[in-house]
Each structure stands twice: as structure tokens, then as C-alpha cells.
Write a protein that holds these residues in place. Structure first.
Motif, short mmCIF file in Angstrom:
data_model
loop_
_atom_site.label_atom_id
_atom_site.label_comp_id
_atom_site.label_asym_id
_atom_site.label_seq_id
_atom_site.Cartn_x
_atom_site.Cartn_y
_atom_site.Cartn_z
N PRO A 23 0.82 -1.21 0.00
CA PRO A 23 0.00 0.00 0.00
C PRO A 23 0.86 1.26 0.00
O PRO A 23 1.96 1.29 0.56
CB PRO A 23 -0.80 -0.12 1.30
N GLY A 24 0.33 2.30 -0.62
CA GLY A 24 0.98 3.60 -0.60
C GLY A 24 0.51 4.39 0.60
O GLY A 24 -0.24 3.89 1.45
N PRO A 25 0.93 5.65 0.70
CA PRO A 25 0.57 6.49 1.85
C PRO A 25 -0.94 6.64 2.07
O PRO A 25 -1.39 6.78 3.20
CB PRO A 25 1.20 7.84 1.52
N ASP A 26 -1.71 6.59 1.00
CA ASP A 26 -3.16 6.74 1.12
C ASP A 26 -3.89 5.41 1.34
O ASP A 26 -5.11 5.36 1.40
CB ASP A 26 -3.73 7.45 -0.11
N GLY A 27 -3.12 4.33 1.46
CA GLY A 27 -3.71 3.02 1.69
C GLY A 27 -4.06 2.25 0.42
O GLY A 27 -4.37 1.07 0.47
N LEU A 50 5.30 -19.41 3.41
CA LEU A 50 5.96 -18.19 2.94
C LEU A 50 5.10 -16.93 3.11
O LEU A 50 5.61 -15.82 3.03
CB LEU A 50 6.34 -18.35 1.46
N VAL A 51 3.80 -17.10 3.33
CA VAL A 51 2.89 -15.95 3.40
C VAL A 51 3.28 -14.94 4.49
O VAL A 51 3.35 -13.74 4.21
CB VAL A 51 1.42 -16.41 3.55
N PRO A 52 3.56 -15.37 5.73
CA PRO A 52 3.92 -14.37 6.75
C PRO A 52 5.15 -13.54 6.37
O PRO A 52 5.18 -12.33 6.57
CB PRO A 52 4.17 -15.21 8.00
N GLU A 53 6.17 -14.18 5.85
CA GLU A 53 7.38 -13.45 5.46
C GLU A 53 7.10 -12.50 4.29
O GLU A 53 7.59 -11.37 4.27
CB GLU A 53 8.50 -14.42 5.10
N LEU A 54 6.30 -12.95 3.34
CA LEU A 54 5.95 -12.09 2.22
C LEU A 54 5.20 -10.86 2.70
O LEU A 54 5.50 -9.73 2.29
CB LEU A 54 5.10 -12.87 1.20
N LYS A 55 4.24 -11.05 3.60
CA LYS A 55 3.50 -9.91 4.15
C LYS A 55 4.43 -8.97 4.91
O LYS A 55 4.30 -7.75 4.85
CB LYS A 55 2.38 -10.39 5.07
N SER A 56 5.37 -9.53 5.65
CA SER A 56 6.32 -8.73 6.41
C SER A 56 7.20 -7.87 5.48
O SER A 56 7.42 -6.68 5.74
CB SER A 56 7.21 -9.65 7.27
N VAL A 57 7.67 -8.47 4.42
CA VAL A 57 8.48 -7.72 3.46
C VAL A 57 7.66 -6.61 2.82
O VAL A 57 8.14 -5.47 2.68
CB VAL A 57 9.07 -8.67 2.39
N CYS A 58 6.43 -6.89 2.46
CA CYS A 58 5.56 -5.87 1.87
C CYS A 58 5.32 -4.72 2.85
O CYS A 58 5.31 -3.55 2.46
CB CYS A 58 4.24 -6.48 1.40
N ALA A 59 5.16 -5.05 4.12
CA ALA A 59 4.96 -4.02 5.14
C ALA A 59 6.21 -3.15 5.28
O ALA A 59 6.10 -1.92 5.43
CB ALA A 59 4.59 -4.65 6.48
N ARG A 60 7.37 -3.77 5.21
CA ARG A 60 8.62 -2.99 5.31
C ARG A 60 8.80 -2.08 4.10
O ARG A 60 9.25 -0.94 4.23
CB ARG A 60 9.82 -3.92 5.47
N ILE A 61 8.42 -2.56 2.93
CA ILE A 61 8.49 -1.72 1.73
C ILE A 61 7.51 -0.55 1.86
O ILE A 61 7.85 0.59 1.54
CB ILE A 61 8.21 -2.54 0.46
N GLU A 63 6.47 0.85 4.58
CA GLU A 63 7.02 1.78 5.56
C GLU A 63 8.14 2.63 4.92
O GLU A 63 8.22 3.83 5.17
CB GLU A 63 7.59 1.00 6.76
N ALA A 64 8.95 2.03 4.09
CA ALA A 64 10.01 2.78 3.40
C ALA A 64 9.39 3.83 2.47
O ALA A 64 9.93 4.95 2.36
CB ALA A 64 10.92 1.82 2.62
N ILE A 65 8.29 3.49 1.84
CA ILE A 65 7.60 4.45 0.96
C ILE A 65 7.11 5.63 1.80
O ILE A 65 7.26 6.79 1.41
CB ILE A 65 6.45 3.77 0.20
N LEU A 66 6.53 5.33 2.95
CA LEU A 66 6.02 6.39 3.83
C LEU A 66 7.15 7.32 4.32
O LEU A 66 6.99 8.51 4.40
CB LEU A 66 5.32 5.79 5.04
N GLN A 67 8.29 6.74 4.62
CA GLN A 67 9.43 7.53 5.11
C GLN A 67 9.99 8.46 4.05
O GLN A 67 10.60 9.47 4.38
CB GLN A 67 10.51 6.62 5.66
N ARG A 68 9.79 8.12 2.80
CA ARG A 68 10.31 8.96 1.71
C ARG A 68 9.39 10.13 1.40
O ARG A 68 9.75 11.02 0.64
CB ARG A 68 10.50 8.12 0.45
N GLN A 69 8.20 10.15 1.98
CA GLN A 69 7.25 11.23 1.72
C GLN A 69 7.66 12.51 2.42
O GLN A 69 8.11 12.59 3.46
CB GLN A 69 5.84 10.82 2.15
#
Length: 69
Positions: A23-27, A50-61, A63-69
């Protein structure tokens, strides 16, 4: 080159794929990440594991998108 040259398993074996949204900053979904492989290497149990790790990686990405805003 033809697709079968780049992805030989897709034409020879059945495959399995899992994916999760990023998700992006607007969800709203701005991207997605997926993992795929031939069924003989990724049975249903392996895919589910693999689903939990995949979700975790997506959440970290996300968060990185949000930090760049």
C-alpha cells in the motif's frame, strides 16, 4: 525471445504463486510482490509457510515508501 525461453517451468510444469499488496501512503495499492515456482518445489504447505514473510516484506516496503514522503 518467446516467453518459454525466459520461463521454461511455465510451459513444462504446473506452477504455484502467492502475492501480497504494497500500500501507498493513502492506503491504496501501489505495487505488489509475488513468489512463484513450480509445484514440485512449492507445494501448498510451502506456499502457505511463505505468506507471513511475504507480508512482512511488503509491510517494510510500505514503511520505506512512507518515510520517503
Amino acid at each position: 525471445p518467446p516467453r518459454s525461453t525466459l520461463f521454461p517451468y511455465t510451459t513444462l510444469f504446473r506452477s504455484r504463486c502467492i502475492g501480497a499488496p504494497i500500500p501507498g501512503p493513502d492506503g491504496k495499492t501501489v505495487a505488489a510482490l509475488s513468489i512463484s515456482g513450480p509445484e514440485f518445489r512449492m507445494d501448498l504447505s510451502r506456499a502457505k509457510s511463505l505468506v507471513p514473510e511475504l507480508k512482512s516484506v511488503c509491510a517494510r516496503i510500505a514503511e520505506a515508501i512512507l518515510q520517503r514522503q
